[in-house]
Enzyme design. Structure first.
Site, PDB file in Angstrom:
ATOM      1  CG  PHE A 285     -41.890 -30.403 -30.078  1.00 41.29           C
ATOM      2  CD1 PHE A 285     -43.073 -30.453 -29.441  1.00 41.29           C
ATOM      3  CD2 PHE A 285     -40.806 -30.217 -29.311  1.00 41.29           C
ATOM      4  CE1 PHE A 285     -43.312 -31.218 -27.977  1.00 41.29           C
ATOM      5  CE2 PHE A 285     -40.992 -30.417 -27.778  1.00 41.29           C
ATOM      6  CZ  PHE A 285     -41.912 -30.908 -27.367  1.00 41.29           C
ATOM      7  CE  LYS A 286     -40.626 -28.248 -25.347  1.00 42.96           C
ATOM      8  NZ  LYS A 286     -39.703 -28.125 -24.191  1.00 42.96           N
ATOM      9  CG  ASP A 287     -41.673 -22.692 -32.784  1.00 37.96           C
ATOM     10  OD1 ASP A 287     -41.217 -22.137 -31.706  1.00 37.96           O
ATOM     11  OD2 ASP A 287     -40.795 -22.955 -33.809  1.00 37.96           O
TER      12      ASP A 287
END
Length: 485
Positions: free
Chosen positions: A112-114
């Site tokens: 999700f950090k993308d």
């Protein structure tokens, strides 16, 4: 929009100032001076928006038109999401028994950090080209932050990134996603320590104001406001996908279950709530349960050493974004937060004031999941749906199954899924399931790796400082303000 420190003693800055900062000069974290609120008609309009459109609308509320004109802001966000594998960028999987799983992991590193990192990378590049500057990025990672940060800036000639990861405490795939990036501007360090310990040398370098200024140090951890800002969109998208109706008054409440370690995603959710989104937040943690204990009992304190769990990216005892949450809940009382956080960092032990704890427990509920709970959730989800969960997503889904088993709450619920199961084959095997590994992840095992080992007896801050200085020497520095854009 101006940004102020949670500790109340630093000068306010604009979005660019907050973007290029790590901690504020007084040790606090930057937050918007005010949280905008949205009315019913705005929410109805936004309910038809795609995920990228929501990110654009939200970003425009927190970034002034003078800093980034709206058309350019839209273009930056479109560029950020160009490498995502899913046409909608994020995807809601609707499974049996009311289980809704919001897949936030369709970016380059399957995490999700993308989502927030790719946007932040675009914002950085926009200002760096404009100002003809070079920056040095310091990142401590317990799993996915490092690889997402590297992918957002790899190969850029106006940024150097230094990533510290805890040796053998990330999954093998997470580690390889960092150590296989062979770029001149990427510097990876594998440290013999845990995720909290690797933050210490980074804090030390930021605390040296002269050094930080000389090398334009900044952080891409969720210390950085830009990351929090983009993540607010998760909650609006989740709500609009899961609400039974946008025609009711008041709008129905949706419960959103947030697996959390450092508290950044949780902070984004609470800001969405303050903006007027009718959501109930549930913070779910693994055996490193400091956030759970804080919400339940006001006990914001360490409990021994960090425990290794299947949900390794959440193996954190020092959730620095709790400072932002507590600041919001204290009505932005910088003096109180400064006192509380200085006590916490000094003694690793803090009992929240009664009134602050009351507000926290009213705003959030919480749950913890053991490794056994994680495995059981992974197995049940597979047996019911033929759907593989990563161990972090399973922490979230464990809460859903727990509610089902107890016949509690029939309101719509959305479980956030921060990573793909493809990144955690060992955890999938522990659940006696068969990993599904995409070709690009399998290929990591045959690629060249590069990293520097930090032994426990080494002075990690000194090694980092020396490496940064070496890169910045005139004869080895590769860029100057006269470089072409």
């Amino acid at each position: 929009m101006r940004y102020i420190s949670t500790r109340g003693e630093a000068k306010s800055v604009d979005f660019e100032g907050a973007l290029f900062s790590g901690y504020a000069p007084d040790g606090g974290l930057f937050m918007p001076e005010e949280i905008p609120t949205l009315d019913y008609n705005t929410l109805r309009t936004w309910s038809a928006f795609s995920y990228p459109e929501l990110v654009k609308e939200l970003s425009s509320l927190f970034i002034s038109f003078e800093l980034i004109p709206r058309k350019e802001l839209n273009d930056l966000i479109d560029s950020a999401f160009r490498r995502f594998r899913h046409k909608n960028v994020v995807h809601l999987a609707r499974l049996k028994n009311g289980l809704n799983v919001l897949e936030l992991w369709h970016g380059v590193t399957y995490a999700f950090k993308d989502l927030s990192m790719s946007c932040t990378g675009q914002f950085l590049q926009y200002f760096l080209k404009k100002r003809k500057k070079h920056i040095t990025i310091l990142v401590g990672t317990s799993g996915d932050t490092g690889s997402s940060a590297i992918e957002s800036v790899r190969g850029e000639n106006n940024m150097d990134i230094f990533v510290l990861l805890p040796k053998d405490l990330c999954s093998q795939i997470q580690e390889l996603q960092m150590t296989t990036v062979i770029e001149e501007n990427v510097h990876v360090f594998t440290a013999h320590g845990n995720s909290d310990e690797i933050d210490e040398p980074i804090k030390e370098l930021f605390a040296d104001a002269d050094f930080a200024r000389k090398h334009n140090l900044m952080s891409l951890n969720s210390v950085n406001w830009s990351r929090i800002m983009v993540q607010i969109a998760h909650y609006f998208y989740a709500y609009f996908q899961c609400t039974p109706s946008m025609d009711m008054t008041p709008l129905p409440t949706v419960e959103i279950v947030v697996p959390t370690g450092g508290g950044g995603n949780l902070t984004a959710g609470y800001i969405a709530q303050k903006m007027g989104l009718p959501i109930q937040l549930v913070a779910v943690v693994n055996n490193n349960d400091i956030i759970h204990r804080t919400i339940q009992h006001g006990d914001f304190s360490f409990s021994g050493s960090v425990k290794s769990t299947l949900a390794s990216a959440m193996d954190i005892q020092e959730p620095y974004n709790m400072e932002r949450l507590l600041w919001l809940l204290s009505d932005c009382d910088g003096s109180l937060i400064k006192t509380l956080m200085e006590q916490f960092y000094l003694s690793k032990n803090l009992a929240l004031p009664e009134e602050l704890h009351r507000k926290l427990s009213e705003a959030l509920s919480s749950c913890s999941a053991s490794d056994e709970d994680i495995v059981q959730a992974m197995r049940r989800c597979w047996e019911d749906n033929r759907y593989l969960l990563c161990p972090h997503s399973a922490v979230s889904v464990h809460y859903h199954y727990k509610q089902l088993n107890c016949h509690l709450s029939n309101r719509p619920r959305c479980c956030l899924a921060p990573a793909s199961a493809a990144k955690f084959p060992d955890a999938v095997l522990k659940a006696k399931l068969v990993p599904e590994v995409p070709p690009e992840i399998r290929a990591l095992n045959t690629m060249e790796t590069r990293s520097t080992t930090l032994r426990r007896e080494d002075d990690w801050a000194r090694i980092l400082r020396d490496r940064i200085e070496a890169i910045a020497k005139p004869d080895t520095h590769r860029w100057s303000s006269s470089d072409p854009e």
